[in-house]
Write an enzyme that holds these catalytic residues in place. Sequence first.
Site, mmCIF file in Angstrom:
data_model
loop_
_atom_site.group_PDB
_atom_site.id
_atom_site.type_symbol
_atom_site.label_atom_id
_atom_site.label_comp_id
_atom_site.label_asym_id
_atom_site.label_seq_id
_atom_site.Cartn_x
_atom_site.Cartn_y
_atom_site.Cartn_z
ATOM 1 N N ARG A 130 91.923 -7.655 32.954
ATOM 2 C CA ARG A 130 91.833 -6.993 34.268
ATOM 3 C C ARG A 130 92.456 -6.442 35.169
ATOM 4 O O ARG A 130 93.696 -6.435 34.090
ATOM 5 C CB ARG A 130 91.171 -8.827 34.463
ATOM 6 C CG ARG A 130 92.142 -9.609 34.596
ATOM 7 C CD ARG A 130 92.591 -11.118 35.380
ATOM 8 N NE ARG A 130 94.033 -10.914 35.445
ATOM 9 C CZ ARG A 130 94.482 -12.346 34.346
ATOM 10 N NH1 ARG A 130 94.070 -11.909 33.300
ATOM 11 N NH2 ARG A 130 95.794 -12.403 34.363
ATOM 12 N N GLY A 147 96.799 -17.677 29.105
ATOM 13 C CA GLY A 147 97.419 -18.483 30.379
ATOM 14 C C GLY A 147 98.096 -19.677 30.255
ATOM 15 O O GLY A 147 98.211 -20.600 30.999
HETATM 16 C C1 MV4 Z 1 104.295 -18.339 22.992
HETATM 17 C C2 MV4 Z 1 105.657 -19.221 23.148
HETATM 18 C C3 MV4 Z 1 106.497 -19.097 22.527
HETATM 19 N N1 MV4 Z 1 106.254 -18.506 21.096
HETATM 20 N N2 MV4 Z 1 104.328 -18.463 22.075
HETATM 21 C C4 MV4 Z 1 102.118 -19.775 27.129
HETATM 22 C C5 MV4 Z 1 100.925 -18.623 27.903
HETATM 23 C C6 MV4 Z 1 100.530 -18.356 27.253
HETATM 24 N N3 MV4 Z 1 100.096 -16.656 27.474
HETATM 25 C C7 MV4 Z 1 101.322 -17.734 25.697
HETATM 26 N N4 MV4 Z 1 102.432 -18.471 26.089
HETATM 27 C C8 MV4 Z 1 103.706 -18.630 25.539
HETATM 28 N N5 MV4 Z 1 103.085 -18.578 24.466
HETATM 29 C C9 MV4 Z 1 104.960 -18.823 21.394
HETATM 30 N N6 MV4 Z 1 104.895 -17.983 19.729
HETATM 31 C C10 MV4 Z 1 106.184 -19.198 24.887
HETATM 32 C C11 MV4 Z 1 105.102 -19.649 25.694
HETATM 33 C C12 MV4 Z 1 105.341 -19.678 26.803
HETATM 34 C C13 MV4 Z 1 105.291 -18.939 28.171
HETATM 35 C C14 MV4 Z 1 105.160 -17.571 27.933
HETATM 36 C C15 MV4 Z 1 104.983 -16.810 28.837
HETATM 37 C C16 MV4 Z 1 105.180 -17.070 29.834
HETATM 38 C C17 MV4 Z 1 105.451 -18.278 30.890
HETATM 39 C C18 MV4 Z 1 105.485 -19.047 29.971
HETATM 40 C C19 MV4 Z 1 105.977 -20.396 29.012
HETATM 41 C C20 MV4 Z 1 106.072 -21.462 28.623
HETATM 42 C C21 MV4 Z 1 105.373 -20.558 27.723
#
Ligand code: MV4
Length: 461
Positions: free
Chosen positions: A303, A176
Amino acid sequence: MPETPEQPAPELFDTVLIANRGEIAVRIQRACRELGLKTVAICSEADRQAPYGSTADSFLCIGPSSAAKSYLNQDAILLAARLAGAGAIHPGYGFLSENAAFADAIEKAGLVFIGPIASSIAIMGDKISAKRAMMAAGVPCVPGPDTALPDDPATIERIALEIGYPIIIKAAGGGGGRGMRVVPKADLLHEAIALTREEARKAFGSPSLYMEKFLEHPRHIEIQVICDDHGNAAWLGHRDCSMQRRHQKVVEEAPAAGIAPDIIQPVGMACVQACLQIGYRGVGTFEFLYEDGAFYFIEMNTRLQVEHPVTEMTSGVDIVQAQIRVAQGHALDLAQGDVTCEGHSFECRINAEDPETFLPSAGVVTHLALPAGPGIRVDTHIHSGYKVSPYYDSLIAKLIVHAPTRAEAMARMREALAGTEVEGISTNIPFLRALFEDGAFAQGETDIHYLEQWLKLRRAA
Ligand code: MV4
């Protein structure tokens, strides 16, 4: 002996304790009543006056206003369940909903946890074991090992080079958006790992980290699944949750704009296959990043989610009822072939917050008008005179619309937002109205960074 007609097996439970508050407590109560189940509501001292208490069959105050002493107090909740004669506990979202120890304690007390078995929660809670399970089941994942980073600096450097910069370091105990750090190039690698490891040790009690390719402009697409205890699983479609700020979703929609059914279909089937492989029970959400036409699994939520209504609107499935039915041991009454996606749905999260600072805005709602009409749904616990307390999440209502096309659903949301009036506290309604006038959003396919960029431009203007 006269033949006795076959009696249906007695239900595992006839009374559900809802271990939550706010709009989701109202939503779950509704599903219980529709299924003929009695409900037990619990509250903290701050929520004593909450209407969800008076509509339940029993209502118990279990502790002080602080969530740690009430909605997170496992012993108090179990005691309340015993006192009120509940046979099952629904955790809602947040609070104890993804706490494997809580699920385990409920089952050990002889009650039913309305959610997955404790071991599934534990596997998905550890983001490395989740990724390993998904890779083993053939779900496409972000490039990078499904094992914890070793200590040897040279080995770490080699893994990063194999993946290719930019990479991202994530804590196994995170998720998250907590406990992660982007590394643009090699000379920043070891410092980033050291910092993230210390944060992880402090925040999650585990220094375990993993490494992935960093995707720079993805969308956040998630797949909703539901599974029973009899080897049946189905996916109910997908949602786009890219419209977020600081990892807080603001608007969600189903289906995702511009992703053709034949592109998402194999991903949905891979999720179903993974559920069957790990013996998953209950509802769940597979989170993916979607970039340049490809899907990459990142996390699984075990959930019921805030945004489940957009999938209910497009699939026609009452996800909360289905979740309770499978917890009672019933077989899913829908097959994958019965699942359809009709029209388009949006959800706006109405938050009690300052429109400039986004800080929670507590106080009394002095006037409330809610929209109604075809294809409009409002999930809320508030009313005129309701006191929004500063102790909990600032979500006060969810505005959900459904229409045949995305453009019509956007128009319907504009109309719904125009008909929503909340006075006495600050809300994000003005900002949601402006967002639904935005041209790029109307085009669809905006990525996870879009909203923060839009806010920055808006502030500058
Ligand atoms: C990432 C990503 C880019 N590349 N993983 C943020 C929340 C977590 N659930 C995983 N996240 C991210 N993982 C990789 N390999 C960018 C994010 C991310 C993001 C992901 C979903 C929704 C909003 C986000 C906001 C910033 C970064």
